[in-house]
Enzyme design. Structure first.
Site, short mmCIF file in Angstrom:
data_model
loop_
_atom_site.label_atom_id
_atom_site.label_comp_id
_atom_site.label_asym_id
_atom_site.label_seq_id
_atom_site.Cartn_x
_atom_site.Cartn_y
_atom_site.Cartn_z
N THR A 20 41.79 50.55 46.18
CA THR A 20 42.39 51.14 47.39
C THR A 20 43.39 50.22 48.09
O THR A 20 43.63 50.37 49.28
CB THR A 20 41.29 51.55 48.39
OG1 THR A 20 40.58 50.37 48.82
CG2 THR A 20 40.32 52.53 47.76
N TRP A 21 43.96 49.27 47.37
CA TRP A 21 45.00 48.44 47.99
C TRP A 21 46.15 49.33 48.45
O TRP A 21 46.63 49.22 49.58
CB TRP A 21 45.48 47.40 46.98
CG TRP A 21 46.46 46.39 47.53
CD1 TRP A 21 46.97 46.33 48.80
CD2 TRP A 21 47.04 45.29 46.83
NE1 TRP A 21 47.83 45.26 48.93
CE2 TRP A 21 47.89 44.60 47.73
CE3 TRP A 21 46.92 44.81 45.52
CZ2 TRP A 21 48.62 43.47 47.35
CZ3 TRP A 21 47.65 43.68 45.15
CH2 TRP A 21 48.48 43.02 46.05
N ASP A 52 36.57 50.10 45.82
CA ASP A 52 36.86 48.70 46.09
C ASP A 52 37.97 48.60 47.12
O ASP A 52 39.02 49.23 47.00
CB ASP A 52 37.29 47.99 44.81
CG ASP A 52 37.56 46.51 45.06
OD1 ASP A 52 36.59 45.74 45.20
OD2 ASP A 52 38.75 46.12 45.13
N TYR A 57 43.94 44.76 52.91
CA TYR A 57 44.70 45.93 52.49
C TYR A 57 45.13 46.73 53.73
O TYR A 57 44.44 47.63 54.19
CB TYR A 57 43.88 46.82 51.56
CG TYR A 57 43.42 46.14 50.28
CD1 TYR A 57 43.96 44.92 49.86
CD2 TYR A 57 42.44 46.72 49.48
CE1 TYR A 57 43.54 44.31 48.70
CE2 TYR A 57 42.01 46.11 48.31
CZ TYR A 57 42.56 44.91 47.92
OH TYR A 57 42.13 44.30 46.76
N GLY A 206 44.07 45.72 38.87
CA GLY A 206 45.34 45.88 38.18
C GLY A 206 45.16 46.50 36.81
O GLY A 206 45.93 46.21 35.89
#
Length: 328
Positions: A20-21, A52, A57, A206
């Site tokens: 959830t960045w 996460d 963020y 990533g």
């Protein structure tokens, strides 16, 4: 959805987690709250029970949105929340600094619990090692939170083997979170075998290499505002063309050999590497549509060799993800 157990904690999570960045907006060109909430609900519907996040963020924005999403219809009981601590922002500065001092960690925990609208965090992780604070002090602070029932399990992110050894001497470590995907494989030399040896689960961030492995990018793709990809060397010339060429060949391999997409291949590859969870970053519900098509069965040796040959042909000297590290 395949699941994985977290050591001896009794916790079991899906092997795909929602990253959830981007939902926080920071370094991703902003966010839309309603769409983000719909994305979280879509993840749960797809069988993803691990979310996460981190205070960094969007300076708490991602956590706030998750808290709102899980407060609806009692959804908190269906989700595992993994958040982090140890990065802070100074007023007027856009880059965070590292601070894992016990006092700061306690303040961050209280703030995260409030934003997430919960009384316990399932996995609490140190976001980046702080060279100014002894690792043992940080570990003992998290163990005190664990003993107090505020967190259920302890993890670290972006730690070296030596740093994890020190941490484990002072507190039980359940998880580590490194960058890992087809294009960023540095952990195969150290963190991955270490996790297997010490029964750690790896939350691989990533997993889609910031969208490269979705197969949707092309040479004219541009990124707006503060988008992280504007500073990622992989998305700049001359690297971008090489990575796109690799993706095109991986697409063909995925289609002809496995009847899947390059995205499906990328996630399945991570799940085949060991005690791994693929963190799938999304901020729109439609970005999760392919989740149901992901297979978790191992890839055969011939396919793995073909993947390695493609990577060696197009990106023999891959760009490391070290550009993301906050200042020491």
């Amino acid at each position: 959805m395949q699941t994985i157990s977290w050591g001896q904690t009794g916790i079991h999570s899906s092997r795909i987690g929602l990253g959830t960045w981007a939902i926080g907006g920071w370094m991703w060109g902003g966010t839309d709250e309603a769409e983000s909430i719909a994305t979280i609900h879509k993840a749960l519907d797809q069988g993803i029970n691990l979310i996460d996040t981190a205070p960094a963020y969007g300076e708490g924005r991602s956590e706030e949105i998750i808290g709102k999403a899980l407060a609806i219809d009692g959804l908190r009981s269906k989700a595992l929340i993994a958040t982090k601590a140890g990065l802070s922002f100074k007023p007027g500065e856009s880059r965070p600094y590292r601070d894992s001092s016990p006092a700061r960690l306690q303040q961050e925990l209280d703030e995260s619990l409030r934003r997430l609208k919960t009384d316990v965090i399932d996995l609490y992780q140190i976001h980046w090692p702080d060279p100014r604070t002894p690792i043992e002090e940080t570990a003992r602070a998290l163990e005190a939170m664990h003993q107090a029932g505020k967190i259920r399990a302890i993890g670290v992110s972006n730690f070296s083997l030596e740093q994890m050894d020190i941490f484990r001497s002072a507190a039980p470590l359940v998880a580590a979170q490194p960058p890992y995907n087809l294009f960023e494989r540095e952990i195969e030399a150290d963190v991955l075998p270490y996790a297997k040896q010490h029964d750690l689960v790896l939350l691989c961030y990533g997993a889609l290499c910031r969208g490269l492995l979705t197969g949707r990018m092309h040479a004219d793709t541009r990124f707006d505002g503060d988008d992280l990809r504007n500073i990622d060397p992989k998305f700049q010339a001359p690297h971008f063309a090489a990575y796109l060429a690799a993706v095109e060949e991986l697409k063909q391999l995925a289609r002809t050999r496995l009847d899947t997409t390059v995205l499906g291949l990328a996630v399945r590859w991570i799940l085949a590497q060991g005690p791994t969870i693929a963190l799938w970053g999304a901020r729109r519900p439609d970005q999760l549509d392919p989740v149901g098509d992901i297979e978790a069965s191992p890839l055969d040796a011939e396919t793995l060799q073909a993947i390695d040959a493609i990577l060696q042909r197009h990106v023999p000297e891959p760009v490391a993800p070290s550009f993301m590290a906050p200042p020491l």
